[in-house]
Design an enzyme around this catalytic site. Structure first.
Site, PDB file in Angstrom:
ATOM      1  N   GLN A 262      10.922   3.894  49.020  1.00  0.00           N
ATOM      2  CA  GLN A 262       9.526   3.443  49.029  1.00  0.00           C
ATOM      3  C   GLN A 262       8.726   4.193  50.103  1.00  0.00           C
ATOM      4  O   GLN A 262       9.045   4.115  51.293  1.00  0.00           O
ATOM      5  CB  GLN A 262       9.441   1.947  49.297  1.00  0.00           C
ATOM      6  CG  GLN A 262      10.125   1.077  48.250  1.00  0.00           C
ATOM      7  CD  GLN A 262      11.506   0.653  48.678  1.00  0.00           C
ATOM      8  OE1 GLN A 262      12.223   1.380  49.356  1.00  0.00           O
ATOM      9  NE2 GLN A 262      11.894  -0.554  48.275  1.00  0.00           N
ATOM     10  N   GLN A 284       8.509   7.534  44.988  1.00  0.00           N
ATOM     11  CA  GLN A 284       8.621   6.098  44.706  1.00  0.00           C
ATOM     12  C   GLN A 284       7.472   5.356  45.377  1.00  0.00           C
ATOM     13  O   GLN A 284       7.193   5.556  46.564  1.00  0.00           O
ATOM     14  CB  GLN A 284       9.958   5.552  45.210  1.00  0.00           C
ATOM     15  CG  GLN A 284      10.152   4.069  44.894  1.00  0.00           C
ATOM     16  CD  GLN A 284      11.550   3.576  45.200  1.00  0.00           C
ATOM     17  OE1 GLN A 284      12.476   4.360  45.389  1.00  0.00           O
ATOM     18  NE2 GLN A 284      11.726   2.269  45.211  1.00  0.00           N
ATOM     19  N   ASP A 285       6.770   4.497  44.591  1.00  0.00           N
ATOM     20  CA  ASP A 285       5.682   3.653  45.117  1.00  0.00           C
ATOM     21  C   ASP A 285       4.491   4.468  45.616  1.00  0.00           C
ATOM     22  O   ASP A 285       3.975   4.218  46.706  1.00  0.00           O
ATOM     23  CB  ASP A 285       6.194   2.749  46.239  1.00  0.00           C
ATOM     24  CG  ASP A 285       7.140   1.677  45.741  1.00  0.00           C
ATOM     25  OD1 ASP A 285       7.429   1.659  44.539  1.00  0.00           O
ATOM     26  OD2 ASP A 285       7.586   0.863  46.560  1.00  0.00           O
ATOM     27  N   ASP A 306       8.412   3.342  39.938  1.00  0.00           N
ATOM     28  CA  ASP A 306       7.402   2.299  40.209  1.00  0.00           C
ATOM     29  C   ASP A 306       6.166   2.879  40.883  1.00  0.00           C
ATOM     30  O   ASP A 306       5.607   2.272  41.801  1.00  0.00           O
ATOM     31  CB  ASP A 306       7.996   1.204  41.107  1.00  0.00           C
ATOM     32  CG  ASP A 306       9.277   0.610  40.549  1.00  0.00           C
ATOM     33  OD1 ASP A 306       9.485   0.664  39.334  1.00  0.00           O
ATOM     34  OD2 ASP A 306      10.076   0.083  41.360  1.00  0.00           O
ATOM     35  N   ARG A 374       8.345  -1.612  34.381  1.00  0.00           N
ATOM     36  CA  ARG A 374       9.330  -2.686  34.444  1.00  0.00           C
ATOM     37  C   ARG A 374       8.727  -3.843  35.236  1.00  0.00           C
ATOM     38  O   ARG A 374       7.813  -3.636  36.057  1.00  0.00           O
ATOM     39  CB  ARG A 374      10.638  -2.206  35.088  1.00  0.00           C
ATOM     40  CG  ARG A 374      10.508  -1.698  36.516  1.00  0.00           C
ATOM     41  CD  ARG A 374      11.871  -1.330  37.071  1.00  0.00           C
ATOM     42  NE  ARG A 374      11.784  -0.815  38.439  1.00  0.00           N
ATOM     43  CZ  ARG A 374      12.839  -0.633  39.225  1.00  0.00           C
ATOM     44  NH1 ARG A 374      14.060  -0.916  38.788  1.00  0.00           N
ATOM     45  NH2 ARG A 374      12.697  -0.139  40.452  1.00  0.00           N
TER      46      ARG A 374
END
Length: 468
Positions: A262, A284-285, A306, A374
């Site tokens: 993250q 990520q993120d 994500d 998701r």
């Protein structure tokens, strides 16, 4: 009566976080007690609850509309859940911080308040927005018309010394010290250059406009990440909490890389915020659409896992969503929406956009699975409308978070998408997934219906499509 109880609970939660934060600082100074991640989480909690206290106060003002109030209350609920999530992140370690029962009880109070306002919203046909950020008519069209030559900026940032400041944070500090009239927009012009700094636009800095010289010309960059001790919220290179934030022609990036997990490029918790011709780069993120109402037009978003996530009511329109190469053992999930209560008016809507592999994934895209999203939280809500989907999208379309979690309570929808990845023939058969055929149902997630955007986006001058 419900709102009075909620207000008391938020004030109480603010008090315990302030007290706990001070105690944690002392323990860290003495090199005992909690770890850095708990300390950072508590600092986030203090900011989030202070913001919540202000927003809950607005709910008792009768002149505000129901959509405004439900948006602010959803933001308060998101702030609260963010605090609890961060404090429980280190679960199982010796430095775990035990969340007081008083703070956990706040979840129930806020859920009851959301049900109350959600019920009011379902009963009404029209709702005029009366948010104070709508009073800025003197700035109408300014985000598009501002040209950097004939338009004056309050602060000019330039690495070569040709402006008022050499760093963005120097300009933000000056803004913080300014006795700002919130009915006048403050313009910060950031000239071409790479600015390696972490920036925060605090909640008291309302109606701020950032303008750069173009994508990949004006770059704000950092590399904070959760693996090295940051929280997800404050790992961001750029954090926006002041309402009415506008940005144009800037790249926001986090260069921590996929191996550090993250690592947020930008955290946005600004109501009625607009991003035009901006780029968000990470893995990520990348783009944390944390809370409240947000609009993105003609933007680029790069990431892996994500990488568009959070619990705002966010519409990305005419944007390019570019999937990067993840680590060898990973797959790609474009969205992870965080709606945690069925009465929150939040979700991610991707409209009239383009999803494709970034150059580093293009040559190996067959080696990695890529999904539209998701469910991060129980009532996760994401729709993809009239968007071109490259063939890199896995035929099932969507992926599980953990087992059967949220598969019957989420709402994922697709409407009239195109491209090699748009076929819904082999999509998941979850109760919460819907192939939308009725334009009235899909229309709930458009700029006008989902964001009440015709009431405030037009002020920026940014082009947008209010409906399907």
């Amino acid at each position: 009566m419900v709102m009075q109880l909620v207000h008391q609970a938020v004030v109480g939660a603010t008090n315990w976080t302030r007290s706990a934060s001070l105690n944690v600082v002392k323990e860290i100074e003495n090199k005992v007690g909690y770890g850095e991640n708990v300390y950072n989480a508590l600092n986030d909690c203090v900011k989030l609850y202070e913001d919540s206290e202000e927003r809950v106060g607005r709910l008792l003002v009768s002149s505000y509309g129901i959509n405004d109030k439900l948006s602010w209350l959803s933001g308060v609920f998101t702030n609260h859940r963010t605090c609890l999530d961060e404090l429980n992140y280190d679960k199982g370690s010796s430095s775990h911080f035990v969340v007081p029962q008083e703070a956990q009880n706040l979840t129930d109070l806020l859920s009851r308040a959301l049900a109350f306002y959600g019920g009011l919203q379902s009963q009404q046909k029209e709702d005029k927005m009366t948010s104070t950020t709508l009073d800025l008519d003197i700035n109408r069209g300014f985000l598009v018309s501002w040209d950097g030559k004939n338009s004056m900026a309050h602060y000019v940032v330039a690495k070569d010394g040709s402006g008022n400041f050499r760093t963005i944070n120097e300009a933000v500090k000056a803004l913080d010290q300014r006795n700002q009239n919130h009915h006048h927009r403050v313009v910060i012009y950031v000239k071409s250059g790479v600015y390696s700094e972490n920036v925060e636009i605090k909640r008291n800095m309302k109606n701020v406009m950032f303008v750069g010289d173009g994508i990949d010309k004006t770059i704000v960059t950092g590399n904070r990440n959760v693996k090295d001790g940051a929280t997800t919220y404050n790992s961001a290179t750029f954090i926006v909490a002041g309402d009415g934030f506008w940005a144009r022609d800037i790249t926001f990036e986090n260069t921590a890389g996929p191996q550090n997990h993250q690592a947020v490029a930008i955290t946005v918790a600004s109501d009625l915020s607009v991003f035009y011709r901006c780029s968000f780069k990470g893995y990520q993120d990348t783009l944390f659409v944390h809370s409240l109402r947000q609009f993105y037009r003609d933007c680029y978003v790069y990431g892996t896992v994500d990488f568009i996530f959070g619990n705002a009511a966010a519409v990305l329109q005419n944007c390019n969503i570019l999937v990067r190469r993840p680590m060898d053992h990973q797959g790609n999930m474009i969205t992870a929406q965080g709606r945690d209560d069925p009465n929150e008016n939040t979700g991610i809507s991707i409209h009239m956009s383009h999803v494709a592999p970034a150059p580093d994934l293009e040559v190996v895209k067959g080696s990695f699975k890529t999904f539209l999203g998701r469910p991060w939280k129980k009532y996760s809500r994401t729709v993809v409308l009239k968007t071109d989907l490259d063939g890199l999208i896995h035929p099932k379309g969507w992926d599980e978070w953990k087992g059967n979690f949220a598969l019957s309570t989420l709402f994922y929808g697709e409407y009239m998408n195109s491209g090699n990845g748009a076929s819904t023939a082999q999509r998941v058969n979850w109760p919460g997934f819907h192939v939308l055929n009725d334009p009235r149902e899909a229309g709930r997630f458009t700029v006008n219906s989902f964001l009440q955007g015709e009431n405030w986006i037009h002020m920026t001058g940014v082009p947008f499509s209010p409906g399907l």
